[in-house]
Design a protein around this motif. Structure first.
Motif, PDB file in Angstrom:
ATOM      1  N   ASP A   1       0.327  -1.143   0.088  1.00 26.92           N
ATOM      2  CA  ASP A   1       0.128   0.032  -0.429  1.00 26.92           C
ATOM      3  C   ASP A   1       0.773   1.156  -0.380  1.00 26.92           C
ATOM      4  O   ASP A   1       2.225   1.253   0.540  1.00 26.92           O
ATOM      5  CB  ASP A   1      -1.153  -0.111   1.609  1.00 26.92           C
ATOM      6  N   ASP A   2       1.002   2.293  -0.291  1.00 24.33           N
ATOM      7  CA  ASP A   2       1.213   3.517  -0.777  1.00 24.33           C
ATOM      8  C   ASP A   2       1.369   4.129   0.658  1.00 24.33           C
ATOM      9  O   ASP A   2       2.553   4.795   0.780  1.00 24.33           O
ATOM     10  CB  ASP A   2       0.864   4.394  -2.300  1.00 24.33           C
ATOM     11  N   SER A   3       1.228   4.225   0.749  1.00 20.39           N
ATOM     12  CA  SER A   3       0.787   4.611   2.914  1.00 20.39           C
ATOM     13  C   SER A   3       1.407   4.219   3.493  1.00 20.39           C
ATOM     14  O   SER A   3       2.495   4.302   4.552  1.00 20.39           O
ATOM     15  CB  SER A   3      -0.881   4.863   3.267  1.00 20.39           C
ATOM     16  N   ALA A   4       2.396   2.904   3.065  1.00 17.91           N
ATOM     17  CA  ALA A   4       2.917   2.147   3.890  1.00 17.91           C
ATOM     18  C   ALA A   4       4.807   3.205   3.418  1.00 17.91           C
ATOM     19  O   ALA A   4       5.957   2.805   4.230  1.00 17.91           O
ATOM     20  CB  ALA A   4       3.504   0.618   3.003  1.00 17.91           C
ATOM     21  N   ARG A   5       4.593   3.788   2.353  1.00 18.06           N
ATOM     22  CA  ARG A   5       5.733   4.209   1.649  1.00 18.06           C
ATOM     23  C   ARG A   5       6.894   5.733   2.816  1.00 18.06           C
ATOM     24  O   ARG A   5       7.707   5.210   2.929  1.00 18.06           O
ATOM     25  CB  ARG A   5       5.776   5.316   0.079  1.00 18.06           C
TER      26      ARG A   5
ATOM     27  N   SER B   1       5.680  -9.822  -2.569  1.00 15.92           N
ATOM     28  CA  SER B   1       6.054 -10.180  -3.931  1.00 15.92           C
ATOM     29  C   SER B   1       5.467  -9.215  -5.003  1.00 15.92           C
ATOM     30  O   SER B   1       6.243  -8.198  -4.869  1.00 15.92           O
ATOM     31  CB  SER B   1       4.712 -11.298  -4.214  1.00 15.92           C
ATOM     32  N   ASP B   2       4.463  -9.513  -6.520  1.00 12.71           N
ATOM     33  CA  ASP B   2       4.770  -7.662  -7.087  1.00 12.71           C
ATOM     34  C   ASP B   2       3.920  -7.167  -7.317  1.00 12.71           C
ATOM     35  O   ASP B   2       3.285  -6.103  -7.888  1.00 12.71           O
ATOM     36  CB  ASP B   2       4.308  -8.881  -8.729  1.00 12.71           C
ATOM     37  N   ARG B   3       3.502  -6.926  -5.679  1.00 17.40           N
ATOM     38  CA  ARG B   3       2.727  -6.123  -5.026  1.00 17.40           C
ATOM     39  C   ARG B   3       3.266  -5.648  -4.344  1.00 17.40           C
ATOM     40  O   ARG B   3       2.302  -3.983  -3.826  1.00 17.40           O
ATOM     41  CB  ARG B   3       1.078  -6.881  -4.228  1.00 17.40           C
ATOM     42  N   ASP B   4       4.429  -5.736  -4.070  1.00 18.40           N
ATOM     43  CA  ASP B   4       4.658  -4.553  -2.986  1.00 18.40           C
ATOM     44  C   ASP B   4       5.179  -3.610  -3.317  1.00 18.40           C
ATOM     45  O   ASP B   4       5.491  -3.299  -4.085  1.00 18.40           O
ATOM     46  CB  ASP B   4       5.986  -5.153  -2.602  1.00 18.40           C
ATOM     47  N   LYS B   5       5.263  -1.747  -2.636  1.00 17.94           N
ATOM     48  CA  LYS B   5       4.911  -1.107  -3.365  1.00 17.94           C
ATOM     49  C   LYS B   5       6.351   0.490  -2.858  1.00 17.94           C
ATOM     50  O   LYS B   5       6.531   1.268  -2.911  1.00 17.94           O
ATOM     51  CB  LYS B   5       3.864  -0.179  -2.808  1.00 17.94           C
ATOM     52  N   CYS B   6       7.084  -0.578  -1.867  1.00 22.15           N
ATOM     53  CA  CYS B   6       8.366   0.025  -1.492  1.00 22.15           C
ATOM     54  C   CYS B   6       9.550  -0.335  -1.705  1.00 22.15           C
ATOM     55  O   CYS B   6      10.129   0.352  -1.693  1.00 22.15           O
ATOM     56  CB  CYS B   6       7.981  -0.251   0.392  1.00 22.15           C
TER      57      CYS B   6
END
Ligand code: ADA
Length: 524
Positions: free
Chosen positions: A347-351, A377-382
């Motif tokens: 999730d972008d909010s984890a960035r 996996s390939d859903r990681d945003k960070c």
């Protein structure tokens, strides 16, 4: 002064008994698996300005000196130093109240859902030292260019500035004017590596204080999607290891720790991920001596978004990372700093949290690589925020209804992850590793089905063969070295006997088939 030994102890204000330090009061015996407040206290003879050092407690603690609170620890397994006025020289009382109740709040750093037991107690060394007028508060030794022997030295002092004398184990003596940043060179440098773990000792004297530290000359770099140790391509094969033993919990018996690391070294592996919290000085000393590479990380496990977006949680993580790094910075074995295993990073909010923690680590030490293990996996945003793309994945274990081992399931997953990384522009130049993969095995089951020793062994070996053939990967870390105790959370029905049974050896270190097969394969 080492304060280990028999202390007074009382659980939830109950009867006062004697308890060993280090220990986990809830690992066995009368307080087995009990949660509550446990007071440990003893007399200490000293005085003046002192430094108390606790290497690791669980799960939180308040620290009192003659009934006055001098500090608190909110993060388990994390080193803490407290400088305070201990009063007149004489006998004083040191009391540490450990609390192993689990707080289910966003800022909490130990949650019930963690897949390892949250032990209580003072489970690593306790020391105190009387400080002279000027004392060393931090000494950082970083190999700047191992090949030419160039070393960077950073010294912080507490008290009036005084000149410093330094003695190297090769016989060289140097003088420095006081605190600050300096550079020196070692003649005829001998590099530190897994094959030849050469170590140097630096002894510093300032007024009445003395500080002795060991270091090694080695470099770790990431270049064009590969890892390099001392300029040579590094291929990792290792294990994730919890610092735990039956009956003593997180208070790891030293002889057993030594046996563990020797066993890992003798297997032919070259790497240990210290999952999922800072490693003890004893562990890191042994890794330095044996030539084992280490990933040292802050405490965390699947921390949810309400934690990652909580300012107090981030503050505690930064404090824990800073203390971990400052405590262990001079160990050449540590090549990666990590944090927050399997946080909810899809999730972008984890960035913000991941970016702030990366910056905090780099501010303390820019000479190592920074990473975290993702389960996204390939859903990681960070992943673009750190140096290494590290994936935890369990193909052939958690999903599917197949019975016997099928290498295609592993191959498909390794390809899928590698394709994702190499086709994502922000990740394309990052080294990539599998930071966890494995399968549980119950000793004695040789049916060949899941949960059998044979199935686990097939999965472990075929993963290594696939990774070694695939130039996109820089290595693999198996989950896990030994079986480990877990709590009675919602996962308990997948954890026979209350253990995570994915150890390559059982909880008493008896090898399973996978251990023998892997060792044989690596020796060939
Ligand atoms: C995760 C996690 C480990 C362990 C493992 C498992 O990847 O990082 O701590 O829980 O899964 O056994 O499922």
């Amino acid at each position: 002064m080492l304060l280990n030994g028999l202390w007074n102890f009382s659980f939830e204000n109950g009867k006062s008994v004697k308890m060993q330090v280090p220990s986990c009061f809830d690992a066995a015996g009368e307080y087995y698996c009990k949660r509550g407040k446990a007071a440990y206290w003893r007399e200490v003879q000293c005085g003046g300005y002192c430094e108390l050092h606790l290497e690791g407690i669980g799960l939180r603690a308040e620290i009192f000196w003659d009934d006055k609170k001098i500090g608190e620890e909110l993060t388990a397994y994390t080193p803490l130093s407290i400088r305070f006025d201990a009063g007149e020289k004489g006998v004083h009382t040191l009391k540490i109240i450990c609390d192993n109740t689990i707080q289910e709040t966003p800022e909490s750093e130990f949650r019930r859902f963690y897949d390892f037991y949250g032990f209580g107690g003072i489970y690593r060394d306790v020391t105190i030292r009387e400080l002279p007028e000027t004392s060393f508060s931090y000494v950082k030794v970083i190999p700047a260019d191992p090949f030419s022997g160039k070393v960077q030295l950073h010294i912080e002092l507490d008290g009036p500035e005084k000149p410093i004398t330094a003695k190297l184990s090769d016989g060289t003596t140097m003088k420095f004017p006081g605190a600050g940043d300096f550079e020196f060179s070692i003649n005829d440098p001998k590099l530190w590596s897994p094959d030849e773990p050469n170590l140097y000792t630096l002894e510093l004297t300032c007024g009445d204080d003395c500080c002795k530290t060991r270091f090694g000359l080695r470099s770790i770099e990431s270049k064009n999607a590969k890892l390099y140790l001392n300029g040579k391509e590094l291929n990792i094969v290792g294990v994730n290891r919890h610092d735990v033993y039956p009956l003593t919990g997180a208070a790891m018996p030293y002889e057993q720790l030594k046996a563990d690391l020797q066993m890992i070294k003798d297997s032919g592996m070259n790497f240990i991920r210290g999952s999922h919290y800072p490693q003890s000085e004893h562990m890191l000393d042994l890794a330095d001596e044996l030539g084992l590479l280490v990933w040292d990380e802050s405490l965390g496990w699947e921390n949810p978004l309400d934690s990652l977006n909580n300012d107090e949680f981030i503050r505690r993580q930064k404090s824990a990372l800073k203390r971990m790094i400052r405590n262990s910075i001079n160990h050449p074995s540590i090549v990666f700093w990590g944090f927050l295993n399997e946080a909810i990073t899809n999730d972008d909010s984890a960035r913000r949290c991941i970016a702030e923690l990366t910056t905090a680590v780099k501010a303390e030490d820019s000479s190592r690589l920074v990473t975290f293990a993702t389960m996204m996996s390939d859903r990681d945003k960070c992943l673009d925020l750190v140096d290494i793309a590290a994936f935890n994945t369990y193909p052939g274990w958690y999903n599917g209804t197949y019975t016997f081992f099928d290498q295609n399931i592993i191959k498909a997953e390794l390809d899928r992850i590698a394709d994702f990384v190499r086709s994502t522009p922000e990740l394309a130049d990052k080294p990539m590793i599998i930071s966890e993969i494995g399968a549980a095995a119950l000793p004695g089951d040789h049916s060949g089905r899941r949960w059998s020793e044979d199935y686990q062994s097939q999965l472990i070996l075929s993963t290594l063969k696939l990774i070694r053939k695939d130039p996109r990967y820089s290595g693999v870390l198996y989950w896990q070295f030994c079986n480990t105790q877990v709590d009675d959370n919602e996962r308990i029905m997948m954890r026979p006997r209350g253990y995570n049974n994915k150890g390559l050896v059982d909880e008493y270190r008896k090898p399973k088939l996978a251990w023998h097969d892997l060792k044989k394969y690596l020796s060939e």
